[in-house]
Structures are given as C-alpha cells and as structure tokens.
Design an enzyme around this catalytic site. Structure first.
Site, PDB file in Angstrom:
ATOM      1  N   ARG A  38      37.030 -22.598  59.025  1.00  0.00           N
ATOM      2  CA  ARG A  38      36.500 -21.333  59.165  1.00  0.00           C
ATOM      3  C   ARG A  38      36.359 -20.736  60.590  1.00  0.00           C
ATOM      4  O   ARG A  38      35.014 -20.939  60.785  1.00  0.00           O
ATOM      5  CB  ARG A  38      36.230 -20.748  58.103  1.00  0.00           C
ATOM      6  CG  ARG A  38      35.889 -19.920  57.374  1.00  0.00           C
ATOM      7  CD  ARG A  38      35.790 -19.003  56.598  1.00  0.00           C
ATOM      8  NE  ARG A  38      34.184 -19.444  56.182  1.00  0.00           N
ATOM      9  CZ  ARG A  38      33.110 -19.051  56.814  1.00  0.00           C
ATOM     10  NH1 ARG A  38      33.479 -18.003  58.043  1.00  0.00           N
ATOM     11  NH2 ARG A  38      32.082 -19.106  56.824  1.00  0.00           N
ATOM     12  N   SER A  63      22.266 -17.086  61.252  1.00  0.00           N
ATOM     13  CA  SER A  63      24.306 -17.086  61.769  1.00  0.00           C
ATOM     14  C   SER A  63      24.580 -17.180  63.172  1.00  0.00           C
ATOM     15  O   SER A  63      23.620 -17.600  64.631  1.00  0.00           O
ATOM     16  CB  SER A  63      23.590 -15.457  62.383  1.00  0.00           C
ATOM     17  OG  SER A  63      24.900 -15.138  62.839  1.00  0.00           O
ATOM     18  N   ARG A  69      32.999 -23.067  65.281  1.00  0.00           N
ATOM     19  CA  ARG A  69      32.406 -23.685  64.866  1.00  0.00           C
ATOM     20  C   ARG A  69      32.295 -25.068  64.111  1.00  0.00           C
ATOM     21  O   ARG A  69      31.403 -26.232  64.416  1.00  0.00           O
ATOM     22  CB  ARG A  69      31.750 -23.987  63.046  1.00  0.00           C
ATOM     23  CG  ARG A  69      31.225 -22.148  62.928  1.00  0.00           C
ATOM     24  CD  ARG A  69      31.036 -21.408  61.551  1.00  0.00           C
ATOM     25  NE  ARG A  69      30.599 -20.564  61.782  1.00  0.00           N
ATOM     26  CZ  ARG A  69      30.462 -19.335  61.103  1.00  0.00           C
ATOM     27  NH1 ARG A  69      31.253 -20.204  59.383  1.00  0.00           N
ATOM     28  NH2 ARG A  69      30.300 -18.110  60.997  1.00  0.00           N
ATOM     29  N   ALA A  72      34.102 -11.555  46.129  1.00  0.00           N
ATOM     30  CA  ALA A  72      35.811 -11.930  45.726  1.00  0.00           C
ATOM     31  C   ALA A  72      35.504 -11.735  44.340  1.00  0.00           C
ATOM     32  O   ALA A  72      36.210 -10.137  43.561  1.00  0.00           O
ATOM     33  CB  ALA A  72      35.714 -12.803  45.561  1.00  0.00           C
ATOM     34  N   SER A 127      34.879 -15.113  56.849  1.00  0.00           N
ATOM     35  CA  SER A 127      34.335 -15.148  54.949  1.00  0.00           C
ATOM     36  C   SER A 127      34.172 -14.025  54.298  1.00  0.00           C
ATOM     37  O   SER A 127      35.462 -13.990  52.889  1.00  0.00           O
ATOM     38  CB  SER A 127      33.818 -16.492  54.627  1.00  0.00           C
ATOM     39  OG  SER A 127      32.563 -16.018  54.286  1.00  0.00           O
ATOM     40  N   LEU A 128      33.833 -13.548  54.876  1.00  0.00           N
ATOM     41  CA  LEU A 128      33.871 -11.863  54.105  1.00  0.00           C
ATOM     42  C   LEU A 128      34.989 -11.529  54.322  1.00  0.00           C
ATOM     43  O   LEU A 128      35.299 -10.611  53.467  1.00  0.00           O
ATOM     44  CB  LEU A 128      32.339 -11.239  54.938  1.00  0.00           C
ATOM     45  CG  LEU A 128      30.855 -11.791  54.419  1.00  0.00           C
ATOM     46  CD1 LEU A 128      30.195 -10.845  55.254  1.00  0.00           C
ATOM     47  CD2 LEU A 128      30.836 -12.012  52.864  1.00  0.00           C
TER      48      LEU A 128
END
Lengths: 247, 213, 639
Positions: free
Chosen positions: C436, C285, C331, C45, C441-442
């Site tokens: 999320r 991951s 998740r 960001a 998120s990226l």
C-alpha cells in the site's frame, strides 16, 4: 527500580472499592507506565489473582482510551502527556505510586480503574457535528477558510476525549471538552449555520448529565494532554450567550 | 432567552454580572474611604451625601440585592459542583495546575461574608440606626482598636485573593477573553486586587500605627 | 465451480463505476426502514458506512470493542489522505492516482477496484471539509498538499500529523448525528464472537458485552465488517494493542474466503524496540521522509554518536540506491533497505537494529520553525518515547508491522463469499495489491464507507425487502451462541500457568522471525511448526483468572490469541504458496542480483483466496486471475 503501587480496586459499578498495595520489583525506567502495569498484571495472573482492569488501546497518545489519576494528577505528573506516553523514568526508585480512576458523577466506575465516559458521546450526539449528508458536499476549495482560523480549529479539534479535564476539574466540569468542539466547528463558515443550535444543545446535554460548573480555575488546560486552551471556554460562553440572547 | 438562567453558563453569567457590579462598587467605596486619610470634613460630607441622597438610597438596595444574588448563586453552584464528584480523590495534587484562591473562591467568599457582617454592624448599622454625630470619629475610633484593625486587614487580604481570581474569571464567563486578552485581564485583575486590598488596608493602618508608638 | 465471481462491470475503466451505480438495484425509502444492517467496527470505514447507511434510512446497529466509536485505530493514522484533486497543478489525475496505486501494489490488485478508489477520492476530501475536518490550508485559505512516498506529485491532504484522528472525528460526528436521529444504534464495548449464517446468508452476529460478560444475539439483513487488519499478529506493531483479527477469522470460518493473507506491510519509519517489556511500536509518519534523510555509518559497527560522524562517513543508502525517488521510495522498498543495512552490520543503537532519520539539513535549509510547523507533534511524540530530541539528534527508526493488504476476499460490491456479509476498509483485500502506498489507507477506507458500500449494499438488500425482521430465536443463533460459550468455557477450563499476553508475545516473535520482512521456504515451514507447538501449549497452559460473567480482559485477550494462531498459519501457508517476491512479500528465493524483489507474473498474477475446510484439513486455495487491460505490467522500479 522497585516501587510500591497503591491501586484502587473495585469489582464492579455497584461494589465498594478500596485501595490495595502491590510491591513491584525489577521495573525498568525505559518501560512505559502501562507496560509497568502489564508487568504487574502478568504477575497477578500467574499468582491466580484478578489483574487490574484499566482502559488502554493505541498506546501512542491519540485514541484517548487511557486515563488514570496518578499520584494526584490526571495522566501523571508530566504535562502534555497521556498515561500511555508516561514513562517510568520520571519516577524514583522506592517510590509509592497511587493510581485512582477518574472521579466524577458523570463518569461512573465500571471496574477497578475503568470508568464509563459515555457522557461525552451523548454530548457530541446532541450537536457536535455539521449536518451534511454523504455526497452532498461541494468542492472543498469553493469555501476558502483563513489559515489562522483553520489552524485554530485544528488546535481545538485535537481533543482526544480522554476526560482528563473533567477528572482534574475540582467541579468535574466538562466545559473544556464541549468548548473545544463548539469552537472548532464555529471557526468554519459551514459550521456557522448550526452554531447557535449546537452551542445550546451541547450545553443543555452537558448540564443534564451531571457535570459541575466551570469556575475558571484553568486546571483543565494544564492537565489536558493535548494542551487545549481555555480560550475555547470563553468562546463557548460567547457563542452560548449570544445564541440564548437572540432566541 | 428561554431557560438561560437555569443553564450552567447562565448561572455563571449571574455570578459574573453581579461580581462585576460589586467590583465597581468596591472602587467607589475605596475612593470615599480614602478621604478619611486626607480630610475629616470631606469624609463626613461624603458620608452624609451617601446616607441622604435618594439615588444612593435606591442604589443601596440594588447593592444589597447584588450581594445576596452573588452569594445565593455561589452557594447553589458550589452545591452542584460538590455533587458532581461524590467520591473524592484520596490523593490529589491540584496545586500543580491551579492557584489556591481559584479553587477556594467559596471559602474566601464565606470569610468575606463574615467580615461583611462585622463591618455592617460596626459602621453601616450604627450610622443608619443609632445617632452617630461624627462618622469620621466612629470610623477612626474603631480603627484605633488593634483587633478591629486586624479583622479589617485580614478581611482585605481575603478580598484581594478573591478578587484576583474573580476579575478575569468574570470576563472569561461573559466570553470577553481570548489568548491575548486572558493575559491582559489577569494582569489588570491582579493590579485591581492589589489596589483594592492595599488601598483599604492603608486606612486602618494609618490610624492604628500612631496608636502603637 | 469457481467460488470467485468478482462481478467487475464491463466497459472502459473510467466508466465502470458510474455504469455500475446506474444499473444496480435500489431499495425504496419505505423498504429501507424495514431493513436492518449490522456494522462492526467504527473506524473510518465503519463509522462512515454506518452514518451513510443511516442517512439513507436503513436501521443500523453499530458495534465496537472500545468504550466509544471515536477510539477506533484509524485515529492513529498520521501523514495524510490522498486525493486526485490536482490542486497543485502538477499533472495529477484520477488515472495517475490509479496508476500509482496499481504500480505501488506491484500489480497484484484489481484494476477496477483501484480505479474506483481513486475516482471517489475527491469526494472524500469534499465530504470531510464540509464536516469541519481542519485540513491544513495555505495562506490564501485553500487546502494545502504534501507529497508522500512512491509518487511524484503532491496529492496528500493532511491535518498536521493527526490526519487519521481528524478524519475519524469527522466520521464519528456523522455517526453521532445519526445516533441522535435514531437511525443508528450504538453498541460499544462489544466483542464480535461469531457471525450467524442462516440458509447460506449472513443474518447476524453473536457479541460479548465486555462490561457484563453477557453473550448477546443481534440479527440483521446484512452484516458489514469494518474491523481492520491483523497486523497485531506480530505482537509488536504500530496498531492499537487491542486490535485483533477475530471478526475476520470468524467470518472466514463461516465461509468467507481469505485473500492474500501474507501481504503485510512493514512500515519503514517506526521507533525501534527500546526494551524487553515493550508492548507496541510507535509509527513515525512516512511524511517525515519528505524532509528527513535516512542514513547509517559507512563503517560497520561505528559506535560514535550520530552528530560526531562527519558527512563523508555517512551512507545515505536510499539516495544511493534509488536516485530517482531517494528517501521517498515506497514503504516495502524502504523497509527492506533498512533491514539489508542492519543485517549487514551497519545498524545503529545498542541492538544494531535501527537507522538514522536526520533532519539536520532540512532544519538548516527551512529553519526550525518550518520543520516544527510540519512535524512538531511527531517530534514531541518521539522525544516522549525515545527520550532524545530529534531537533538536535537524528531519530532512530526501524521497520515494524503496520498494515495488512490481505483480508477477506470481496467482489466489486465489497461482498465476501458469504452472501450478505460485507468487508470494507482494511478488513478486505481489494485495493492495495501487494503493497500500500502512503496516505492511501484513509482514502480507501473512507471511500469504502462513504461512497461504495451505501450503493452496493442496495444491490443485495433489494432482494431482501420481503424478508421479515430476523429473529434471534432461530436455531442458527442458538447454535452459534452455544459454540461461543463452549469456547469460552474451554479456555477458562485450561487453568494453566501463563497469561494470554505471553502467548501473543511469543507468537509475534515467531511471525516476525519467520514471516516478517523477508521469507523463505525453510523459515516458513519452521514457522508453521513453531506456531503449532505454541498453539498446543496455549491450549494446555493458558491461565485466565476471574469469571466469564464480568468485565474480564483476560478472556478478551485469550479469545483473540486463540484466533491469531489460525491466521498465523494461514499467513505462512500463503507465503509458502507464493514463490515470487512482490510488494511487501519478499521471498528470498526470488530476487534479482541487486537484491530487488523479483516478480513472477507468469505463475502468480492471481489473488490467492483461501477456503477454510475444518480444523484438521489444510485450507483450499482458490485463484482469482488478475488481468490488466488498462495498464501495462512492468517491472516496478524506483531507481
């Protein structure tokens, strides 16, 4: 495990440093190397002594912040491992472990084991990018790139900028670092446009910052925690020489 | 081309090009020397040709220049490299990541230079500036003296070690290397270094060994 | 007066952003040169925003605590970045991405923001590709995709298991280019210690130079926080050990409302705690769940080695409970399911606090080479840390604190409740609701930096063109600096016996036990009590060595821990207030008979934004009601 640590202590950039020995007991082989240093610092703070300053952040081998020259090797004796991924199980009970900061004119010591690696940023600023403004890109799939080239670019791009190559090179050369970026971007059609300028500017900046010259010993590739190959250096030489010769 | 030779890569290019030139010279030198073993006449003829041919006459200055440039630039680079690490490591274990010869090219080069002075004085200087009737006699006579032979053999060991790193390194510097070629060049370089050092070393041994028995 | 004006543009969902962009105010190029912007943080960001703002012509000052901007913790994101390119022809679209995110977030995110995030996702991939980010490609030379948890299409772009690193280096290179041009100035090794507010507007920051210890004043016309999340509140988390919440907390104390602090994602696949000295937990991951199968023994306390347990004695509990999504459930669902099995006594390993992630079947089907190509570096990392080879023996994994969906409250322009103070990336609360989805998120953080803030900040700055350069001699700067210094002095004067890190570790344990994967009223109240006790102990028994005028990592740590106490209590308070289960927030009092989360839309369909009053007053709750005009609110089911 009981170990003895021989650590370089230096109050600040200008102070004269020296080695100080610290015995440390109750070290678990499951600890990571930095957790062992945490334990030492915990003890030192409780005793009212200044803890050992060292750089670290992600502690999973990707941010490149940790460094340390451990027993004569950058990031310790394990290959393809950063200091934060190094575990105490590779050391012997009763061993004396020496810990020094990276030594290079271009990476001056800031305090204890922390060095200033700003020189790497300056090299990238000199040309380690493709000049594309936000919002001006066309669809990604409009320029196909062969899988081989893309994979090759990825291998070069996996550099974490830790500086182990410079630290371990007998000449403190930054060629592996510079070449990894130059070859990554030269592998893409969109990176070709500035390829000549990039190679020239990055090498000029590298020379200016006081790094030594590469003598192709290959030590950097062995100690690089990401296994970046010195074939990148050959590619940089190629890119640079052809750029200079066509000036 | 601007500033090419003041850049680190440019300086190394000079090392590489002069080095490769010397690599070629050594091959030529060895092939003439090997005549020593086979025929006195052929060697003397070749030796005479080398001393009188005008092309060779010009070439010897170029060769000298090659040596001088190679040595001068090596000294410059070495000084810079030493300055790049003002504080040395107190504990360093480079044997784990690189070969001894690759790290000691300047040391090896210096030893070879000493050897070169002896060599020039022994043969080149004598042939050039004093009346030597038979070059073959001069050379073989020198090799029959054990300590001269020993100096020569040591010199060839240093030369072999130097060349072993030099060969692939020169190609790496001019950019003619990649993952596949790096391996090939290393093998070719090692073969070349062995041929040169053993090839040269055979000659003093050839004349010395009969003397010893 | 309602403090919360979200400034959502009118009109159909798909037109909101383009309409907004077309109607907000602009700053002309000549004026941009005179305006200064501070960006704090250099992750995806921050670096993207700084570079883009620099390109536009603003004067940008960029801050980070690391030695170089390239180390920000975005670097550690592994699996990938989502985009609605539909390159796979599997029916993906911006709407579907938006819908997946809304549903994945358990209907606790703002529709308009989420839609925008999905809308700009395609531009991000184009941008990074143009910058030379080596995304994985197919043999034909086009970009490859993989699938990720919680969705049924393949829309995740990746660069092996190092997507975050590669994207970050892309943004870093853009930032480096601007530094070279002089539009951005980099201040590395700086800790933000306060936000300076002048006449109600954010006008600068107070930072500590971590090398010299000097306290610095920096003025600007606007301040952008891109300082990430507060997941290190658990001490053991997947974050970098120095990641902290101080910037967000200081902003909060200066008037920025803090939204949904209790929405914290616990990532299901992390290397479990292996020893008592451990300082962090390493993420494996989520993409591993594409090919790995999660299981525990059917027998309680089965101590056999995993390879000795025959197929029929294994419980693939995710596949059993959620046949539609199987191992690819979101998740929060995967984490709770692991916790459920371990709590019931089926966990494996010495501690019984882990489950197996097994690649045996995938290796058998696809071959070792194919698995190595996809996950080689992750397997290597696992072996280095855990000491066993995942090609031969299943990995052991357990959930760990990972990502904070909560953060500073922002409006549609990403401005906090303090005018001129913006929060982007993980630092804000806006796009992920209560949970999320992987690889979002990226996407959100780069989207905020590259494609949102460069436009929206103009709307505010257009009215600032007459404001001269902000003087750092203003009394507000003076007062802020004084406060910062007195805080440092106060910390150093305690001179007790325990280092800051030991307090952090204990705080983390309290938070994990009382405000972790499952929460209840009693536990949360107990948690607040324990935090208060620990905070008191901190302020009487902290030990800092050295002085403040030098590089002193103990001062850095102490300051961060001091701020964590406030956030920790706020998390508990928010979790107490939200008596429903939604997304990652699981209140044991609110679950179905089958143990699934039970949402209460009637009472809790709002964003809880907290206002800081002062140290002795409880924070005040402001509610931003969530309305869903474009999706039908349903029970989230992955069965």
């Amino acid at each position: 495990m009981n170990i003895t640590l021989k650590i370089w202590r230096q109050k600040n950039a200008k102070a004269k440093g020296q080695f100080v020995e610290y015995p440390l007991s109750d070290v678990s082989p499951e600890m990571s190397f930095l957790e062992m240093l945490d334990a030492l610092n915990n003890k030192l703070v409780k005793e009212g002594t200044d803890p050992v300053a060292f750089d670290n952040d992600c502690r999973e081998g990707i941010c490149g912040m940790c460094s340390l020259y451990i027993n004569g090797r950058a990031h310790g004796q394990e290959t393809r491992t950063t200091t934060c991924e190094l575990h105490m199980r590779v050391f012997k009970d009763g061993e004396t472990i020496s810990i020094e900061p990276w030594r290079s004119k271009a990476f001056p010591v800031v305090k204890d084991l922390i060095v200033d690696r700003n020189a790497f940023d300056k090299i990238i600023q000199a040309g380690g990018f493709i000049s594309v403004n936000t919002g001006s890109a066309s669809d990604s799939n409009s320029i196909p790139v062969s899988k081989a080239k893309a994979d090759d670019a990825f291998d070069s791009a996996s550099c974490i900028g830790c500086g182990a190559c410079v630290a371990t090179c007998k000449n403190s050369s930054a060629m592996l670092f510079v070449s990894a970026k130059v070859s990554q971007l030269a592998n893409f059609p969109q990176g070709q446009v500035e390829a000549a300028k990039r190679a020239k500017n990055m090498v000029a900046k590298m020379d200016e910052l006081g790094f030594g010259n590469c003598t192709n010993t290959g030590a950097c590739e062995v100690e690089c925690p990401k296994g970046i190959s010195i074939k990148n250096i050959a590619k940089l030489n190629r890119e640079y020489l052809s750029a200079k010769l066509s000036d | 081309m601007s500033n090419l030779f003041s850049s680190s890569i440019g300086k190394k290019l000079i090392m590489s090009v002069t080095g490769l030139f010397l690599v070629l010279f050594l091959l030529l030198h060895l092939s003439i020397n090997l005549l020593l073993i086979f025929s006195e006449e052929a060697f003397n003829e070749a030796s005479h040709f080398m001393a009188t041919n005008p092309v060779i006459y010009v070439m010897q200055y170029i060769l000298a220049a090659g040596f001088i440039i190679h040595i001068t630039w090596a000294s410059m680079l070495t000084l810079q490299n030493r300055a790049a690490r003002p504080v040395k490591y107190s504990n360093n274990d480079p044997a784990e990541n690189s070969t001894w010869s690759s790290r000691n090219m300047y040391v090896l080069g210096s030893l070879i230079l000493i050897f070169l002075f002896i060599h020039i004085f022994n043969f080149f200087y004598k042939i050039k500036f004093s009346e030597v009737e038979n070059d073959y006699e001069l050379v073989t006579g020198t090799f029959r003296i054990w300590y001269f032979s020993l100096i020569y053999i040591l010199g060839f060991v240093f030369l072999g070690l130097h060349l072993n790193h030099a060969f692939h390194s020169a190609f790496q510097t001019i950019g003619w290397s990649n993952k596949i070629w790096m391996k090939r060049l290393k093998i070719i370089g090692t073969i070349y270094a062995i041929v040169i050092s053993i090839g040269f070393a055979i000659i003093p041994l050839f004349f010395l060994i009969p003397e010893l028995f | 007066m309602n403090k919360l004006n979200s400034k959502i543009p009118d009109g159909p969902l798909a037109e909101k952003w383009s309409k907004h962009k077309a109607s907000i105010k602009l700053v002309n190029p000549a004026n941009k040169k005179r305006l200064e912007i501070i960006v704090v943080g250099t992750g995806l960001a921050g670096a993207s925003a700084a570079a883009s703002l620099g390109e536009l012509g603003y004067n940008v000052k960029v801050f980070c605590y690391q030695d170089t901007p390239r180390r920000a913790h975005s670097v550690a994101a592994q699996g990938g970045i989502n985009a609605a390119k539909n390159y796979k022809n599997d029916g993906d679209s911006v709407y579907r991405l938006f819908y997946d995110m809304i549903k994945g977030g358990d209907y606790r995110a703002r529709e308009a923001n989420v839609y925008r995030a999905a809308e700009v996702s395609n531009n991000i991939i184009d941008q990074y590709t143009a910058q030379g980010v080596p995304f994985a490609r197919e043999y034909g030379g086009l970009l490859d995709n993989r699938s990720f948890g919680g969705v049924q299409v393949s829309r995740t772009f990746y660069a092996k298991g190092q997507t975050g690193q590669q994207c970050l280096l892309g943004s870093y290179s853009a930032l480096s280019r601007q530094i070279n041009k002089g539009t951005c100035t980099m201040y590395s090794r700086r800790d933000l210690l306060d936000i300076v507010v002048v006449d109600g507007k954010a006008r600068g920051i107070i930072a500590r130079n971590l090398i010299t210890g000097e306290i610095e004043r920096h003025g600007a016309h606007a301040v952008v926080l891109a300082t990430g999340g507060y997941g290190t509140i658990y001490y053991m988390s997947t974050l970098a050990v120095n990641s902290n919440a101080s910037a967000a907390w200081k902003a909060h104390k200066k008037g920025a409302l803090f939204a949904n602090p209790s929405f914290i994602q616990i990532h299901p696949t992390c290397i479990p705690v292996l020893n008592d000295y451990q300082s962090k937990l390493t993420l494996m991951s989520e993409s591993l769940r594409n090919d790995g199968r999660i299981w525990v023994p059917k027998e309680k306390g089965d101590k056999r080695l995993p390879n000795d347990i025959p197929e029929e004695e294994r419980d693939y509990y995710l596949e059993r409970r959620y046949p539609a999504f199987g191992n690819l459930v979101p998740r929060d669902v995967a984490s709770r399911a692991a916790k459920e099995r371990c709590d019931a006594g089926y966990g494996v390993g010495d501690t019984g606090l882990s489950v197996y992630l097994d690649f045996k079947d995938a290796i058998k089907k696809q071959g070792k080479e194919a698995i190595e190509a996809k996950y080689g570096n992750l397997f290597e990392m696992y072996e280095k840390i855990a000491g066993t080879n995942p090609y031969e023996r299943p990995m052991r994994i357990y959930p760990a604190g990972h990502y904070t969906m909560g953060g500073l409250w922002v409006d549609y322009n990403l401005m906090t409740t303090v005018p001129g103070l913006y929060a982007i990336g993980e630092a804000n609360f806006s796009d992920h609701g209560a949970n999320r989805l992987g690889a979002s998120s990226l996407m959100q953080t780069a989207g905020d930096g590259y494609f949102v803030i460069p436009y929206t900040i103009g709307d505010y700055l257009a009215d600032e063109i007459r404001t001269p350069k902000i003087s750092t001699d203003l009394p507000e700067f003076e007062a802020s600096e004084k406060e910062v210094l007195s805080q440092i002095d106060k910390l150093m004067a305690i001179n007790g016996t325990q280092p800051a890190k030991s307090f952090h570790k204990r705080l983390g344990k309290i938070m994990w036990d009382h405000a972790g994967m499952a929460r209840n009223e009693e536990g949360l109240k107990e948690g607040i009590k324990l935090i208060n006790e620990l905070e008191k102990e901190f302020w009487t028994d902290l030990k800092i060595t050295g002085t403040k005028d030098e590089l002193n990592q103990e001062i850095e740590k102490a300051g961060r821990v001091a701020d964590f106490f406030g956030i920790a209590k706020l998390i508990c308070q928010d979790a107490l207030n939200r008596k429903e289960s939604c997304g990652a927030h699981f209140r044991e009092e609110s679950q179905t008979e089958g143990g699934e989360a039970k949402r209460d839309d009637e009472n809790y369909s709002y964003v809880a934004a907290w206002e800081y009053i002062d140290e002795n007053t409880a924070q005040k709750l402001h509610k931003e009601e969530l309305t869903f005009d474009f999706v039908e609110v349903k029970v989230r089911s992955y069965k």
